[in-house]
Design a protein around this motif. Structure first.
Motif, PDB file in Angstrom:
ATOM      1  N   PHE A   1      72.921-104.469 -29.557  1.00 48.64           N
ATOM      2  CA  PHE A   1      74.643-104.947 -29.302  1.00 48.64           C
ATOM      3  C   PHE A   1      75.303-104.174 -28.088  1.00 48.64           C
ATOM      4  CE2 PHE A   1      73.741-105.923 -33.730  1.00 48.64           C
ATOM      5  CZ  PHE A   1      74.952-106.689 -33.975  1.00 48.64           C
ATOM      6  N   VAL A   2      75.957-105.361 -27.667  1.00 49.89           N
ATOM      7  CA  VAL A   2      77.108-105.081 -26.519  1.00 49.89           C
ATOM      8  C   VAL A   2      78.376-104.193 -26.930  1.00 49.89           C
ATOM      9  CG1 VAL A   2      78.413-105.791 -24.470  1.00 49.89           C
ATOM     10  CG2 VAL A   2      76.135-107.031 -25.137  1.00 49.89           C
ATOM     11  N   ASN A   3      78.905-104.552 -28.217  1.00 50.43           N
ATOM     12  CA  ASN A   3      80.069-104.040 -28.541  1.00 50.43           C
ATOM     13  C   ASN A   3      79.730-103.709 -29.948  1.00 50.43           C
ATOM     14  OD1 ASN A   3      81.215-106.321 -26.704  1.00 50.43           O
ATOM     15  ND2 ASN A   3      82.172-104.265 -26.339  1.00 50.43           N
ATOM     16  N   GLU A   4      80.190-102.460 -30.673  1.00 49.15           N
ATOM     17  CA  GLU A   4      80.115-101.954 -31.952  1.00 49.15           C
ATOM     18  C   GLU A   4      81.226-102.831 -32.677  1.00 49.15           C
ATOM     19  OE1 GLU A   4      80.095 -98.039 -32.431  1.00 49.15           O
ATOM     20  OE2 GLU A   4      78.050 -97.960 -31.384  1.00 49.15           O
ATOM     21  N   PRO A   5      81.227-102.934 -33.906  1.00 50.12           N
ATOM     22  CA  PRO A   5      82.240-103.386 -34.834  1.00 50.12           C
ATOM     23  C   PRO A   5      83.620-102.829 -34.306  1.00 50.12           C
ATOM     24  CG  PRO A   5      80.254-103.402 -36.202  1.00 50.12           C
ATOM     25  CD  PRO A   5      80.015-102.494 -34.825  1.00 50.12           C
ATOM     26  N   THR A   6      84.319-103.567 -33.945  1.00 49.65           N
ATOM     27  CA  THR A   6      85.856-102.936 -33.870  1.00 49.65           C
ATOM     28  C   THR A   6      86.969-103.850 -34.443  1.00 49.65           C
ATOM     29  OG1 THR A   6      84.923-102.426 -31.616  1.00 49.65           O
ATOM     30  CG2 THR A   6      87.276-102.467 -31.684  1.00 49.65           C
ATOM     31  N   GLU A   7      87.881-103.129 -34.987  1.00 50.34           N
ATOM     32  CA  GLU A   7      89.055-103.811 -35.590  1.00 50.34           C
ATOM     33  C   GLU A   7      89.939-104.667 -34.398  1.00 50.34           C
ATOM     34  OE1 GLU A   7      91.228-105.051 -38.784  1.00 50.34           O
ATOM     35  OE2 GLU A   7      89.656-103.346 -38.899  1.00 50.34           O
ATOM     36  N   GLN A   8      90.243-105.897 -34.684  1.00 49.68           N
ATOM     37  CA  GLN A   8      91.018-106.836 -33.870  1.00 49.68           C
ATOM     38  C   GLN A   8      92.011-107.312 -34.687  1.00 49.68           C
ATOM     39  OE1 GLN A   8      90.409-106.854 -30.451  1.00 49.68           O
ATOM     40  NE2 GLN A   8      88.242-105.883 -30.621  1.00 49.68           N
ATOM     41  N   PRO A   9      93.066-107.835 -34.036  1.00 44.70           N
ATOM     42  CA  PRO A   9      94.068-108.525 -34.915  1.00 44.70           C
ATOM     43  C   PRO A   9      93.495-109.574 -35.591  1.00 44.70           C
ATOM     44  CG  PRO A   9      94.794-108.105 -32.601  1.00 44.70           C
ATOM     45  CD  PRO A   9      93.433-107.720 -32.486  1.00 44.70           C
ATOM     46  N   TYR A  10      92.577-110.368 -35.162  1.00 43.95           N
ATOM     47  CA  TYR A  10      92.006-111.389 -35.988  1.00 43.95           C
ATOM     48  C   TYR A  10      90.732-110.980 -37.119  1.00 43.95           C
ATOM     49  CZ  TYR A  10      88.847-110.800 -32.261  1.00 43.95           C
ATOM     50  OH  TYR A  10      87.989-110.308 -31.240  1.00 43.95           O
ATOM     51  N   GLY A  11      90.353-109.618 -37.260  1.00 42.85           N
ATOM     52  CA  GLY A  11      89.462-109.323 -37.971  1.00 42.85           C
ATOM     53  C   GLY A  11      88.526-108.123 -37.233  1.00 42.85           C
ATOM     54  N   ILE A  12      87.163-107.928 -37.816  1.00 36.75           N
ATOM     55  CA  ILE A  12      86.526-107.139 -37.276  1.00 36.75           C
ATOM     56  C   ILE A  12      85.319-107.764 -36.154  1.00 36.75           C
ATOM     57  CG2 ILE A  12      84.793-105.275 -37.731  1.00 36.75           C
ATOM     58  CD1 ILE A  12      86.225-104.852 -40.285  1.00 36.75           C
ATOM     59  N   ASP A  13      85.217-107.515 -35.228  1.00 39.49           N
ATOM     60  CA  ASP A  13      84.381-108.083 -34.193  1.00 39.49           C
ATOM     61  C   ASP A  13      83.440-107.350 -33.550  1.00 39.49           C
ATOM     62  OD1 ASP A  13      84.323-110.701 -32.710  1.00 39.49           O
ATOM     63  OD2 ASP A  13      84.865-109.284 -31.020  1.00 39.49           O
ATOM     64  N   SER A  14      82.147-107.954 -33.098  1.00 36.77           N
ATOM     65  CA  SER A  14      81.093-107.208 -32.357  1.00 36.77           C
ATOM     66  C   SER A  14      80.406-108.235 -31.526  1.00 36.77           C
ATOM     67  CB  SER A  14      80.244-106.277 -33.260  1.00 36.77           C
ATOM     68  OG  SER A  14      79.376-107.330 -34.211  1.00 36.77           O
ATOM     69  N   SER A  15      79.602-107.773 -30.711  1.00 41.09           N
ATOM     70  CA  SER A  15      78.783-108.594 -29.824  1.00 41.09           C
ATOM     71  C   SER A  15      77.374-108.348 -29.350  1.00 41.09           C
ATOM     72  CB  SER A  15      79.618-109.087 -28.569  1.00 41.09           C
ATOM     73  OG  SER A  15      79.709-108.111 -27.615  1.00 41.09           O
ATOM     74  N   PHE A  16      76.477-109.229 -29.285  1.00 37.31           N
ATOM     75  CA  PHE A  16      75.208-108.929 -28.900  1.00 37.31           C
ATOM     76  C   PHE A  16      74.871-110.082 -27.706  1.00 37.31           C
ATOM     77  CE2 PHE A  16      74.848-111.169 -32.818  1.00 37.31           C
ATOM     78  CZ  PHE A  16      73.762-112.005 -32.454  1.00 37.31           C
ATOM     79  N   ARG A  17      73.727-109.868 -27.440  1.00 42.15           N
ATOM     80  CA  ARG A  17      73.067-111.055 -26.370  1.00 42.15           C
ATOM     81  C   ARG A  17      71.540-111.057 -26.849  1.00 42.15           C
ATOM     82  NH1 ARG A  17      74.710-109.344 -20.275  1.00 42.15           N
ATOM     83  NH2 ARG A  17      73.096-110.839 -19.877  1.00 42.15           N
ATOM     84  N   ASP A  18      71.150-112.336 -26.576  1.00 39.10           N
ATOM     85  CA  ASP A  18      69.955-112.585 -27.015  1.00 39.10           C
ATOM     86  C   ASP A  18      68.795-112.190 -25.867  1.00 39.10           C
ATOM     87  OD1 ASP A  18      69.812-114.943 -24.915  1.00 39.10           O
ATOM     88  OD2 ASP A  18      69.669-116.083 -26.844  1.00 39.10           O
ATOM     89  N   PRO A  19      67.490-112.353 -25.903  1.00 38.48           N
ATOM     90  CA  PRO A  19      66.580-112.102 -24.851  1.00 38.48           C
ATOM     91  C   PRO A  19      67.038-113.006 -23.350  1.00 38.48           C
ATOM     92  CG  PRO A  19      65.301-112.312 -26.694  1.00 38.48           C
ATOM     93  CD  PRO A  19      66.602-112.835 -27.028  1.00 38.48           C
ATOM     94  N   SER A  20      67.463-114.019 -23.585  1.00 37.83           N
ATOM     95  CA  SER A  20      67.746-114.801 -22.185  1.00 37.83           C
ATOM     96  C   SER A  20      69.298-114.447 -21.754  1.00 37.83           C
ATOM     97  CB  SER A  20      67.773-116.087 -22.628  1.00 37.83           C
ATOM     98  OG  SER A  20      66.400-116.631 -22.930  1.00 37.83           O
ATOM     99  N   GLY A  21      69.953-113.456 -22.426  1.00 37.76           N
ATOM    100  CA  GLY A  21      71.005-113.268 -21.792  1.00 37.76           C
ATOM    101  C   GLY A  21      72.430-113.901 -22.693  1.00 37.76           C
ATOM    102  N   ASN A  22      72.166-114.781 -23.327  1.00 35.06           N
ATOM    103  CA  ASN A  22      73.247-115.674 -24.111  1.00 35.06           C
ATOM    104  C   ASN A  22      73.992-114.700 -25.134  1.00 35.06           C
ATOM    105  OD1 ASN A  22      72.699-118.346 -23.441  1.00 35.06           O
ATOM    106  ND2 ASN A  22      70.702-118.217 -24.403  1.00 35.06           N
ATOM    107  N   HIS A  23      75.306-114.951 -24.958  1.00 32.95           N
ATOM    108  CA  HIS A  23      76.137-113.745 -25.620  1.00 32.95           C
ATOM    109  C   HIS A  23      76.535-114.502 -26.691  1.00 32.95           C
ATOM    110  CE1 HIS A  23      80.341-111.940 -25.341  1.00 32.95           C
ATOM    111  NE2 HIS A  23      79.530-111.033 -25.771  1.00 32.95           N
TER     112      HIS A  23
END
Length: 141
Positions: free
Chosen positions: A107-129
């Motif tokens: 993961f690039v970002n762990e789950p974090t509380e945001q105004p719209y909900g809880i959000d996190s992010s990761f990338r695939d082996p090609s770099g797609n977000h």
């Protein structure tokens, strides 16, 4: 009209297939090679239970479709995570995060509380977000 597919460029379709099925738990919707089109491969996956929309994992084509400079530019943007984003929703972002991390997703970002909900992010082996979000329920106004 309705959306049938979204496309992501990938460096290697076999590596992408392993990532999307083994690590993300998606299912193959189609994997077809067309010899008449230079062995063009149409590879599509989607989450279990969501058969009506799929992500096409498309190899970046070279000539005659793209010249080498264009192909290299797409590759560079994709590797930086700038070639597009797929948004995934979940009922429990923290649990999905833990499950995917246990399968080896970085993961690039762990789950974090945001105004719209809880959000996190990761990338695939090609770099797609990818964004993985537990969308907050809003009271009707």
């Amino acid at each position: 009209m309705k959306i049938a597919n979204a496309q992501l460029w990938v460096h290697d379709q076999d590596v992408a297939l392993a990532f999307y099925t083994e690590k993300l738990g998606m299912e193959v919707r189609s994997d077809v090679t067309v010899p008449e089109m230079g062995n063009f491969r149409w590879l599509a996956v989607s989450p279990p239970g969501q058969e009506d929309v799929s992500i096409v994992l498309m190899a970046i084509p070279g000539p005659p479709m793209f010249d080498e400079q264009t192909r290299s530019e797409i590759d560079a943007l994709m590797s930086k995570g700038y070639a597009g984003t797929i948004f995934l929703s979940t009922d429990d972002c923290q649990a999905s995060y833990e499950e995917l991390r246990a399968r080896g997703v970085e993961f690039v970002n762990e789950p974090t509380e945001q105004p719209y909900g809880i959000d996190s992010s990761f990338r695939d082996p090609s770099g797609n977000h990818f964004r993985l979000t537990q969308v907050k329920e809003f009271a009707p106004t």
